[in-house]
Write a protein that holds these residues in place. Sequence first.
Motif, PDB file in Angstrom:
ATOM      1  N   VAL A 150       0.776  -1.196  -0.099  1.00  0.00           N
ATOM      2  CA  VAL A 150       0.022   0.097  -0.040  1.00  0.00           C
ATOM      3  C   VAL A 150       0.876   1.294  -0.015  1.00  0.00           C
ATOM      4  O   VAL A 150       1.863   1.300   0.745  1.00  0.00           O
ATOM      5  CB  VAL A 150      -0.802   0.009   1.074  1.00  0.00           C
ATOM      6  N   ILE A 151       0.543   2.093  -0.999  1.00  0.00           N
ATOM      7  CA  ILE A 151       1.375   3.381  -0.952  1.00  0.00           C
ATOM      8  C   ILE A 151       0.689   4.636  -0.413  1.00  0.00           C
ATOM      9  O   ILE A 151      -0.658   4.617  -0.732  1.00  0.00           O
ATOM     10  CB  ILE A 151       1.703   3.730  -2.423  1.00  0.00           C
ATOM     11  N   SER A 152       1.175   5.242   0.371  1.00  0.00           N
ATOM     12  CA  SER A 152       0.574   6.625   1.118  1.00  0.00           C
ATOM     13  C   SER A 152       1.503   7.615   1.182  1.00  0.00           C
ATOM     14  O   SER A 152       2.625   7.576   1.099  1.00  0.00           O
ATOM     15  CB  SER A 152      -0.184   6.203   2.423  1.00  0.00           C
ATOM     16  N   GLN A 153       0.782   8.711   1.665  1.00  0.00           N
ATOM     17  CA  GLN A 153       1.580   9.934   1.657  1.00  0.00           C
ATOM     18  C   GLN A 153       2.385   9.963   2.905  1.00  0.00           C
ATOM     19  O   GLN A 153       3.390  10.783   3.188  1.00  0.00           O
ATOM     20  CB  GLN A 153       0.730  11.481   1.597  1.00  0.00           C
ATOM     21  N   GLU A 154       1.948   9.377   3.831  1.00  0.00           N
ATOM     22  CA  GLU A 154       2.464   9.223   5.304  1.00  0.00           C
ATOM     23  C   GLU A 154       2.961   7.544   5.441  1.00  0.00           C
ATOM     24  O   GLU A 154       2.279   6.815   5.060  1.00  0.00           O
ATOM     25  CB  GLU A 154       1.554   9.733   6.251  1.00  0.00           C
ATOM     26  N   ASP A 155       4.057   7.535   6.380  1.00  0.00           N
ATOM     27  CA  ASP A 155       4.420   6.196   6.637  1.00  0.00           C
ATOM     28  C   ASP A 155       3.303   5.661   7.806  1.00  0.00           C
ATOM     29  O   ASP A 155       3.290   6.401   8.913  1.00  0.00           O
ATOM     30  CB  ASP A 155       5.818   6.107   7.279  1.00  0.00           C
ATOM     31  N   LYS A 156       2.518   4.899   7.445  1.00  0.00           N
ATOM     32  CA  LYS A 156       1.455   4.365   8.330  1.00  0.00           C
ATOM     33  C   LYS A 156       1.650   2.755   8.895  1.00  0.00           C
ATOM     34  O   LYS A 156       1.997   2.054   7.865  1.00  0.00           O
ATOM     35  CB  LYS A 156       0.015   4.526   7.682  1.00  0.00           C
ATOM     36  N   VAL A 157       1.207   2.514   9.882  1.00  0.00           N
ATOM     37  CA  VAL A 157       1.285   1.074  10.178  1.00  0.00           C
ATOM     38  C   VAL A 157      -0.131   0.561  10.294  1.00  0.00           C
ATOM     39  O   VAL A 157      -0.933   1.165  10.641  1.00  0.00           O
ATOM     40  CB  VAL A 157       1.605   0.874  11.624  1.00  0.00           C
ATOM     41  N   ILE A 158      -0.266  -0.524   9.384  1.00  0.00           N
ATOM     42  CA  ILE A 158      -1.663  -1.043   8.939  1.00  0.00           C
ATOM     43  C   ILE A 158      -2.037  -1.854   9.909  1.00  0.00           C
ATOM     44  O   ILE A 158      -3.116  -2.155  10.351  1.00  0.00           O
ATOM     45  CB  ILE A 158      -1.915  -1.277   7.515  1.00  0.00           C
ATOM     46  N   GLY A 159      -1.152  -2.599  10.579  1.00  0.00           N
ATOM     47  CA  GLY A 159      -1.272  -3.938  11.279  1.00  0.00           C
ATOM     48  C   GLY A 159      -0.371  -5.178  11.385  1.00  0.00           C
ATOM     49  O   GLY A 159       0.812  -4.483  10.817  1.00  0.00           O
TER      50      GLY A 159
END
Length: 351
Positions: A150-159
């Motif tokens: 998954v690509i996003s503008q912020e570094d996110k933890v999904i799980g």
Amino acid sequence: MTSESDEARLLHADEEAGAPGTQSPQLASPWWRRVGTAAVGITAACAVVAAVRAPALSAGPAAAAPWRKTGFAGVAPTGNATSKVSSSTVNATATGNATHRADAHACNKAHADDEPGLFCWGVMFPSDHALIKSQFTGKAGMFACNDYAVISQEDKVIGKDECGNEFRTWQEDLPPVEKGVYGVNAETSSWLNVPIFLKCWGRVLESGKVWGQDFTVKLDPDAVFFPDRLRTTLKPHVGKPVFTTDCRYWAGDQVGKLFGSIEVLSKQAMGSYKTNVEACKNLPWQRWGEDMWMQKCMEASKVPAVGIFDGVSDGTCPLGGNLACSEQKVVFHPKKDAGQWWECWKQSVGQ
């Protein structure tokens, strides 16, 4: 891109859809059983892992002749340039009937060895976060592919995945874009988002994950997607340079249009894209959506289309319809919040 949703509503994701894990195959070699120590068996297993991984780093489209910077070079070779990289745990057989895991921390994800192999990815904007997290928690949609990102503008933890590893997004600086007005400033009434996806397809190529599976699948977050059904459709096309179209404007259209809810490129088509990426960037895409741009790129690269119209129910397509989710489709689109998404998913699998 999905519309803004009430994240509090989305977070009630149905977690009952998690795919069960699968056991890793045992590697048993007769000569190992004649060796008296487990250490030798484990050393041999490490050698097997090295032998499997080494070719994958040097083979495939990325290791072909230098890629041309301008002009369209046509389709990539049709053979399988790389073997699918399996994430199965390698076990070693030691003395007697006892078996010992070569790597105590290794884990085989539920769909890692499904055939044909799918690398699935999507772009997550802030309004998509709860929907993506819901799908990840249930291990459904793109997260039931062999591999995913998954690509996003912020570094996110999904799980955490079923192996206990933290799953994070790939951070990219995505440029702002505007919505098109058909006949005024655009050839679409959707987003003029080519600049975003130029960066994202570049990141996907850079990752190298496209060479480890048979097909790369770009998905909209609000697409209810069933990878097992897509695999059945794609089996006859393994090893061939193809991309998919999923929408028809009229019944007699044999080629169709590429609509962005699902975009599938074979590994060989990805090779052609890499060869022709500079020429694709120079297409007159300013009035297009990213799906139209990718179709134009594939056509200019001489990659043939495979229509999957009958497998897609897309409410944004003139002949796509809004079919009941009880139908056995590859994709239902759009389902913009987790409640809608999971209700459709359940209906389609008969729950």
